[in-house]
Design a protein around this motif. Structure first.
Motif, mmCIF file in Angstrom:
data_model
loop_
_atom_site.group_PDB
_atom_site.id
_atom_site.type_symbol
_atom_site.label_atom_id
_atom_site.label_comp_id
_atom_site.label_asym_id
_atom_site.label_seq_id
_atom_site.Cartn_x
_atom_site.Cartn_y
_atom_site.Cartn_z
ATOM 1 N N VAL A 44 0.991 -0.558 -0.058
ATOM 2 C CA VAL A 44 -0.252 0.302 0.202
ATOM 3 C C VAL A 44 0.698 1.376 0.175
ATOM 4 C CG1 VAL A 44 -2.069 -0.829 1.129
ATOM 5 C CG2 VAL A 44 -0.469 -0.073 2.266
ATOM 6 N N SER A 45 1.857 1.104 0.351
ATOM 7 C CA SER A 45 3.302 2.212 0.221
ATOM 8 C C SER A 45 4.104 2.233 -0.625
ATOM 9 C CB SER A 45 4.138 2.517 1.940
ATOM 10 O OG SER A 45 4.928 1.287 1.113
ATOM 11 N N LEU A 46 3.830 1.636 -2.257
ATOM 12 C CA LEU A 46 4.285 1.521 -3.167
ATOM 13 C C LEU A 46 3.747 2.771 -4.058
ATOM 14 C CD1 LEU A 46 6.323 -0.072 -5.089
ATOM 15 C CD2 LEU A 46 4.470 -1.826 -5.592
ATOM 16 N N PRO A 47 2.063 2.781 -3.853
ATOM 17 C CA PRO A 47 1.813 4.021 -4.923
ATOM 18 C C PRO A 47 2.759 5.639 -4.624
ATOM 19 C CG PRO A 47 -0.102 2.467 -5.036
ATOM 20 C CD PRO A 47 0.990 1.831 -3.176
ATOM 21 N N ALA A 48 2.916 5.506 -3.519
ATOM 22 C CA ALA A 48 3.579 6.836 -3.141
ATOM 23 C C ALA A 48 4.466 7.116 -3.281
ATOM 24 C CB ALA A 48 3.024 6.994 -1.131
ATOM 25 N N SER A 49 4.983 5.687 -3.134
ATOM 26 C CA SER A 49 6.602 6.164 -3.846
ATOM 27 C C SER A 49 6.930 6.207 -5.203
ATOM 28 C CB SER A 49 7.475 4.132 -3.009
ATOM 29 O OG SER A 49 7.522 4.207 -2.084
ATOM 30 N N ILE A 50 5.915 5.610 -5.996
ATOM 31 C CA ILE A 50 6.249 5.949 -7.914
ATOM 32 C C ILE A 50 5.565 7.451 -8.084
ATOM 33 C CG2 ILE A 50 5.238 4.880 -9.205
ATOM 34 C CD1 ILE A 50 4.968 2.429 -8.597
ATOM 35 N N GLY A 51 4.301 7.945 -7.390
ATOM 36 C CA GLY A 51 4.114 9.341 -7.213
ATOM 37 C C GLY A 51 5.383 10.156 -7.085
#
Length: 311
Positions: free
Chosen positions: A224-231
């Motif tokens: 769930v933290s992956l989208p923020a890292s990609i963003g």
């Protein structure tokens, strides 16, 4: 424990439901940190980037003395990324200790619905204490990865297994290992910040309780933290393309470019706010599904040991 999709959906709902609060946090509280973080990754803006070059040369010497094949692209990329991270960390340290932590305290208090007597100053003290221990945990995890890589490369070198395909396989394994450890460390440190604010357990107690809380569900928390890292990575690339690249070509920064840089920094701030909301939802979901008796008794045992040591 809720699924990752459910946690993300709840996080976005909480963000849009209190958008005016979070827009204030992104616009005024955390914006200085975001702007200087993006600026620190754009070395052409600085008249003397020799500090970054000094970090890079020292790391290259350390890798060479440790027996790493520094001519391989993996270690060149790792050297460049680490030197850039150290430079950005030192440049943005005053803002990370002020605006970033204040924004996290504000967002966590809004999401968790803490009592009104828990003001930002009180929350900030617990968060600051935990932040310093988080830095130590991040440093320790990086040292552990480099120690394992040093052991692998020197062991295979002693066995004369220095063929190109062996070095390439070890480099790929190092990338995977480093990514997994850094991702799990980042999630544990973020959850520790929430624990410090909500449960008033700052310092190493918050980190230990976050590890207990994430037991068995670290993969979901990382997902769930992956989208923020990609963003954040996409926004950093956008800043390089829209602000840094025109500056390299023309040699000067126009007013429009400055305002565009501030807009991109605001976008970065929004992503950081959303990532904090996701971490709060992870904490609420995992705390709800955790065995409260084991969780609380483990924390009580640690607190009793701490009081014995202090006595």
């Amino acid at each position: 424990m809720d699924s990752g999709t459910k946690i993300l959906r709840r996080s976005l709902h909480a963000f849009f439901n209190n958008y005016h609060h979070f827009a204030f946090a992104a616009s005024f509280i955390i914006l200085p940190f975001s702007f200087f973080l993006l600026l620190s990754q754009s070395l052409p803006f600085f008249p003397q980037p020799t500090i970054h070059l000094a970090f890079s040369s020292r790391l290259r010497l350390i890798f060479a003395s440790a027996g790493f094949p520094s001519n391989w692209p993996f270690f060149s990329l790792l050297n460049s990324k680490l030197s850039q991270s150290i430079f950005s960390f030192l440049l943005t340290l005053p803002f990370s200790l002020s605006s970033l932590l204040l924004c996290k305290a504000f967002v966590i208090r809004t999401i968790i619905h803490l009592p009104s007597n828990r003001n930002l100053c009180t929350l900030y003290k617990s968060l600051l204490h935990t932040h310093f221990f988080n830095l130590f945990v991040v440093l320790f995890s990086n040292a552990a990865v480099f120690s394992l890589l040093f052991l692998f490369f020197n062991t295979f070198g002693a066995l004369n297994l220095t063929a190109s395909h062996v070095i390439f396989a070890l480099s790929a394994l190092g990338v995977i290992l480093y990514s997994i450890i850094v991702a799990n460390t980042s999630v544990a440190c973020n959850v520790a910040c929430v624990v410090a604010v909500v449960e008033k357990r700052g310092g190493y107690m918050a980190i230990i309780k976050s590890l207990v809380l994430l037991r068995g569900g670290a993969a979901t928390a990382v997902a769930v933290s992956l989208p923020a890292s990609i963003g954040t990575a996409a926004i950093e690339a956008l800043f390089q393309f829209r602000v840094v690249r025109p500056f390299k070509i023309s040699g000067n920064l126009h007013t429009g470019g400055l305002f565009e840089g501030l807009l991109i920094a605001y976008m970065y701030s929004v992503v950081v706010v959303v990532d904090t909301i996701v971490t709060c939802m992870v904490y609420k979901s995992f705390k709800k599904s955790c065995d409260h008796s084991d969780f609380d008794s483990y924390g009580d045992i640690l607190e009793r040991k701490q009081r014995i040591l202090e006595a």
